[in-house]
Each structure stands twice: as structure tokens, then as C-alpha cells.
Enzyme design. Sequence first.
Site, mmCIF file in Angstrom:
data_model
loop_
_atom_site.group_PDB
_atom_site.id
_atom_site.type_symbol
_atom_site.label_atom_id
_atom_site.label_comp_id
_atom_site.label_asym_id
_atom_site.label_seq_id
_atom_site.Cartn_x
_atom_site.Cartn_y
_atom_site.Cartn_z
ATOM 1 N N HIS A 138 5.170 -2.514 22.327
ATOM 2 C CA HIS A 138 3.785 -2.059 22.361
ATOM 3 C C HIS A 138 3.227 -2.001 20.947
ATOM 4 O O HIS A 138 3.963 -1.733 19.999
ATOM 5 C CB HIS A 138 3.695 -0.671 23.020
ATOM 6 C CG HIS A 138 3.724 -0.742 24.504
ATOM 7 N ND1 HIS A 138 2.654 -1.178 25.228
ATOM 8 C CD2 HIS A 138 4.686 -0.444 25.393
ATOM 9 C CE1 HIS A 138 2.963 -1.137 26.520
ATOM 10 N NE2 HIS A 138 4.191 -0.701 26.640
ATOM 11 N N LYS A 594 -4.497 9.986 29.533
ATOM 12 C CA LYS A 594 -5.883 9.561 29.300
ATOM 13 C C LYS A 594 -6.766 9.921 30.491
ATOM 14 O O LYS A 594 -7.955 10.172 30.348
ATOM 15 C CB LYS A 594 -5.917 8.053 29.038
ATOM 16 C CG LYS A 594 -7.291 7.517 28.648
ATOM 17 C CD LYS A 594 -7.192 6.188 27.936
ATOM 18 C CE LYS A 594 -6.775 5.088 28.885
ATOM 19 N NZ LYS A 594 -7.877 4.640 29.763
#
Length: 931
Positions: A138, A594
Site C-alpha cells: 500500500h 473512514k
Amino acid sequence: MSHPKLESSSNKEIITEEVGLLKQLLDEATQKLIGSESFDKIEKIVSLSLTDDYTGLKETISALSNEEMVIVSRYFSILPLLINISEDVDLAYEINYKNNLNQDYLGKLSTTIDVVAGHENAKDILEHVNVVPVLTAHPTQVQRKTVLELTSKIHDLLRKYRDVKAGIVNQEKWYADLRRYIGIIMQTDTIREKKLKVKNEITNVMEYYNRSLIKAVTKLTAEYKALAAKKGIHLENPKPLTMGMWIGGDRDGNPFVTAETLRLSAMVQSEVIINHYIEQLNELYRNMSLSINLTEVSPELVTLANQSQDNSVYRENEPYRKAFNFIQDKLVQTLLNLKVGSSPKEKFVSRQESSDIVGRYIKSHIAQVASDIQTEELPAYATAEEFKQDLLLVKQSLVQYGQDSLVDGELACLIQAVDIFGFYLATIDMRQDSSINEACVAELLKSANIVDDYSSLSEEEKCQLLLKELTEDPRTLSSTHAPKSELLQKELAIFQTARELKDQLGEDIINQHIISHTESVSDMFELAIMLKEVGLIDANQARIQIVPLFETIEDLDNSRDIMTQYLHYELVKKWIATNNNYQEIMLGYSDSNKDGGYLSSGWTLYKAQNELTKIGEENGIKITFFHGRGGTVGRGGGPSYEAITSQPFGSIKDRIRLTEQGEIIENKYGNQDAAYYNLEMLISASIDRMVTRMITNPNEIDNFRETMDGIVSESNAVYRNLVFDNPYFYDYFFEASPIKEVSSLNIGSRPAARKTITEISGLRAIPWVFSWSQNRIMFPGWYGVGSAFKHFIEQDEANLAKLQTMYQKWPFFNSLLSNVDMVLSKSNMNIALQYAQLAGSKEVRDVFNIILNEWQLTKDMILAIEQHDNLLEENPMLHASLDYRLPYFNVLNYVQIELIKRLRSNQLDEDYEKLIHITINGIATGLRNSG
């Protein structure tokens, strides 16, 4: 289980000396580059930062020219990097120091095994526990590989500092070497000029295996067996640690992952581990010079030795050397057979002329063996088990004739490594979004004239249709003659490659396929259809495990119902039976955070694990969890030991997998000492959680859970009210953070978003968290926490005491709050205010006031519940670290803000835009867990 935490050092002053020395050498290198007059400005900035004169700092930086910004950015980006090295060296010294004195520390394996040895199922637990760190690519690893190699050299030199002080190592030469490498790093680009490709990510991660992981995993496994044996527990073939890999197989949102990258990843991994074996065989060949004139050997060993092509008269009486020579030749040929070529010599040539991605792992020994080959047909190993059997034959000969002591050391380590890594090194996970699977299956069904519009069917209709295809018709849906979309061709190709790799390298090369955004049972059956197309699944067995990934709050809440329905099918039970009765489920920390904020995410994940574990028990299936954590608290990060031991009791049966992402890989596995310690801690934490119930009163834990339900509801509402309902929040995030600059940073092959970003929900979780780290708000790690606790306490004044009890007695709650404490300590609202001034309108800038009020409230609530006066009271090591590192990388924030101002007002030439990337790099380095 209580353990003392590791201190900074047994000598408290040594790290200060090291940092001072490194800074001095950096000063010398910088001054040499720019001259004394220009360096005076850097010294002034250092002085202002150390006295917290941020008004003066802001004015001084604003007055710098673009050219002066270059050296200031570089200097203050490299300084935190050098501080990191000093801390890593110091921690390694402390671990070795405590081990040598047989002192305890958090995560010490011997202490854990001492405790578990008294458990009634001790042997079963120790035999089957399996912890799997899965390395991913990532985009949070901002350091170039070149810089990592230089820091490794500086690390190795700094490890000798105590010996230099003691006069054991020549001080003059040591100092000159250290000065040279710091001078080089000061003149080396710390950021990438071009975006990484998947093949670069593969080779970058392989460096960690070569540098530390292979040896650390092997050594730790051997130590694990030895510690158990000391307690009278003799383990047969334990695998407390195996490794996983996403790079090359994770194509969710990454169009650059293909069948070719999957094959490349597998081949490079195979070459890395086989080369390791070749190197170890070289050592054995050099050391095992036993003469047949002085010792006896078994007939089987003689037979093995006689097959060697080493006809030297000097080794005709050294059967062990000849045996190792033959084994090595077979292993080399095995490696070469992975590449296409007709004759043995052609294979060697193609090996030497192959791309640098593969060629970097082939040592000079191969060329030497190639030049000595006389025959057209060379034997090779079909499997790693065949290789192991030859090694065991050598071992048995040594043991048979009283040479037991010679088995220990290189030979035992080599056999251990083969048990762990085989010919594949690490299991590669495959991953794709559920919507892609659905689109491919819809195309297949339409092409086969079964249904024209699969996507329009109800969930029940989809499941019935897919189940029929999976159980009643063994034929594939696809035809070689039927036209296929580019997407379908690409997906079928990668599945076909997966099958070929399993056939070639063994089943463990690819075991799982993860489905992102799993929202229904049909999502899992759709993947099964794709696997069936290439023969990886049928009505009776599954060669690849189907792993749902639940990542949003809603999906986590629905996961119990989805898995209850899925496990109801007899077909699914057959598939699970072929996987030793394990069903893996992946949990997403990033998107759930999130989606609902830190408290809501953490609690939803905790409850989901409880519920899913119960479903497994009801169905006689072992549910195992794969934790998709990132580096930051906002993405499930935080201290590893506490993160694992705070999981629900019973949720770790014997296996746990967790992602290791970005800069966390360098921090944890950048050197062998760090790798050993961090892996040791993962094993110890997993075993501790398996055997130790922290709260024995079921009524008490039920009461705690009921309390959390109410608190989390308020936290979720406060979080979503700002992030999704405030009309100015979107603009605030994009204007008051470097998100645009982060998205253009060349830190990974994956795009920052799956599509054009028009709302917060469309942004990937990683750049979202990364950007909040850069502007020092650390928003995902705490927002909504303070309001939730305040609301709960206002309902009843006795509730504060209740929260304090939960903090003291409940590991989950303790870990939750400790992580918030840590995040708050790394935030800086004065700096965040400067970022807020970048926003264009007053309404957008005013969002900062909402954030600031919640930050102060959260800090007050955390300290009240912890009953502390200051943050980090229970983590003096981190407190000390931040004390001497924060002033330096705080400077980078002011530099970054000024650069963004100039860029957005067209006062920064294109040539200087990369300076913003240098500051991003430096801040991430200073924080150590940026994404």
C-alpha cells in the site's frame, strides 16, 4: 499477563549521544555542500524549533528563497531518519541485553511458553498456533530502496558504537565510514522521480526477506521448538510463523496487477528462497569436511555422495561435502527449471541474461556450476519435500554415527527453513472487488445463454442460479470460441496462472482469494464460479479458500447474517472441509474507520469478531480472522502486542493473519534484530490471547459491552455529522491538507482513488489517513471520542468511575484509549491551524474550530478516564522519543505549508514542486506510522 515494557536503553544517555553524533555528522555534510553562510540559516531554524518559537520559525521559513528551501527540506527530512536509526539500534541492544541477563520484557517468548506449559492443552496449542504477517505494498512506504540500503549501512555501523567507546573497534575508521555514508545520503534523492511499478514493489519487499525475515523466522521457529522441549513438550512440525504477500496478487483498484505480475511475484519469491538454500549449502560444503578415514557414514549417504559430479581427488574421501555438492547441483537445476530453456547450459545462459528483477538474486555460484556441467540431463527436485528428504538423509547419517552436535547449526536451520518456506517463500493472496467478480460472472452467464441480465436478479435468485452451476454442471461457462471482454480475459488469465503456479510450486503458493466489499452470499458464489472456470473449485473441494472482506460499518454489522446463510450450504461445508475446517474472514479497519470514526470502527470490529466466532462454533467450523490493519491508529495500527491481546477472547483459535503495510515493514523488519523481536511479540501475543481470559466475570463483560454500545452510537453520530453532513468539510480536507500532493507522490503502484474523487467516500482510506497525518491533526485516530465520553458522563456522574474501571480491567478498552492517547501526543493543533489558513473561505476555515474543540475535549476525557495528568504517562519511551524528534520534523510542516502556499499561488516553479514531496517524506519518517 503482565510484562515490563522495554526501556529506551539500559544506559539512558547513550541514545542522546548517538543522536548528537549523527546530527553533528549531518551538519558537517550539509555545511560542506552549501557553505557556512547558508548553513547559518539552518542553525537558526534549529534554534527556533528547539525553543518552540514558532512565530519566528514561520517568519524565517517564509523569507527563504526556493533554492534555500531545497537544502532546508533535505536537512530536516534526513535528520528524523537518522534519529529512527539510533532508536532502532538502541532497542536491539536492549532486547539482547535483557535476553542475556534472562530478564523479562513485553512479548518475550520464553515467558509465554512458561505460562502456556501449565495449560491442559499446551501441546495442542503450541503445535498448531500460526501467525501470518502479510506484507503489502500500500502507498505508505515513502522511502526509496536506495535510501533504505544506505540507512541499513548506517544502522550496522551505529551498532558498533558501544564497542567504539570501549576501544574494541577502531574509532578513526568507524567514524570515517559513518561520515561517508551520511555524506552520501545527504546527496541522494530521497524521493522517487517515477511512480513505482508492481515489479518494483515485488523486488523492494524481497529485500526484507534477504536482509532479515528468512533468518529471523527460521531462528525464531527453532527457538520456539527448543523452549517447548525444555518444558517437556516435544513438537512435531510447528509453524508458529509463516509469511504472506499481497504484492502481485492484489488487483483491487490496481489495474497494473495482472497474470504476469502474479507469475513474476511467485517466481521471484521462489528464486529468493532457493538462493538462500544454495547459500546455506555453500556454508555446509565449506564446513562439513569430515573424512571417511576418520568417521563412518551410512550407506544411503554414500549413495547420495556418489551421484555428485565433483570428481576432485581432494574430496574423494569427504562424502558429506560430495553429498552437499550433489544436493546443491540439484537445487540449482530446480531453480533454472523455473525459467524456459531447452538444454541445461541454455537455461544457465537465460538465467544470466534475464531481467535485473530476477537476476539480482542469482549468486555467482550458479555461473560456477554452469561452467562445470558435463551432462545434458541434470536432476532437479520436483518438490521441496524431496529436497528436505535428502537433507534428512545427511542428518540421519550424522546422528547414526555419533555426530549429533554437527546437526545443530547450519544443517538444522536449513531443514527448518525448508519446512517453513518450501520452494515458495510466502503465500500470495489474491484480491478483487466484488463488483468485478459480478461483472465477469454476468458476462459468462449471458455468453452461455443462461441469463441475459444477471445483475438485475434478486439475491435469492442469484444464489439459486450460482448454486446450480456449482453443483449440477461440471462444465465451464466460458468457451474458447466465444468473444470475451478485456476485463473477463484478464480475470480468467490471472486465475489460470494461479492454478499453474499451484501445480508448479505447491498448494501453499496461493491459498486465499479475498473479496473486497463483500455484501452478500452471492458475492462469494460469484468468486466460486470464476475459480470453477479454471478448475480450482468443484462440487467437492476448493483448492483456493474464498475469503470475504467486511470493511464498512454496515457490512460488518451484516456480516453475521451473511456468514450464517453462507455456512448453511452443504457445498460450502465441503469446501471448508478441504481447508482443514477453517474459514477465514478478513476485517477491514481502514474503510470502517473512514465510515464511522475510530470508536465506532473499533467497537463494530470487536462485536463482529464475537458474533462470527459464535457462528463458527455453532457450525463446527474454526473461524480465523485476517486483520487488515495499517500503520496508523486510524487504520487499525498501534502497538502489536496490545492490539492482539485486546481481541475478544476465543476469537483466536490457533491462527491469525494480519497485514504489515508501508513504512511499518521497514520499522519492524528493517534489520534482523527488529524482525526477530517484532515476530516474537506477535507469537507471544497470539498465544497469550488464546489461553488467558482477562475478565472472568461474564456479567461484568456484558455490562462493559452494553456501555460501549451507547457510547459508540454518540461517537458515530458526531463523526458523521462533520465528515458527511457538514457542507464545508470536503473543501476543508482538500484545501487544508496536502491530499493533492500526496496523491501525486510516487509511493506506490496503486492509484489514490478507485475513480475521480467527488466526495469523501470515493477516496481510498490510505491517502485519507496519510493526509491527516501530514497536517498533524491525526483526525481518523480520535475524532468523535471526546463528545461520546462527555455525553455518557453527563448522563450520570458515576459513569466516569465506570469508564475508569473499564480502562483498568478491560484490555480492549485500555488498548482503545491508549491508542487515542498516542495519536493525540503526535498531533499539533498549532501547526494544524497553519494548514487551516490555506483554505480559501472563512466558512471552510471555520471547520478547524469544530475539530479543535473536539480535540481538546477528547484530550480532557482521555486524561480523566486514564487518571493521568499528561499524555503518554504510561509510555515514557515514546514520550522521550517525541521530545527529541518532534522539534525537527515540526519544521518540515512549516516548510510544507509555505511551499503549498507558493504552489497554489503560482510562485513555485515546476522544478521545485518535488520539495513538497520531500517534506511529505520527512514528516512520514518522523511520525513512523503515517498511513
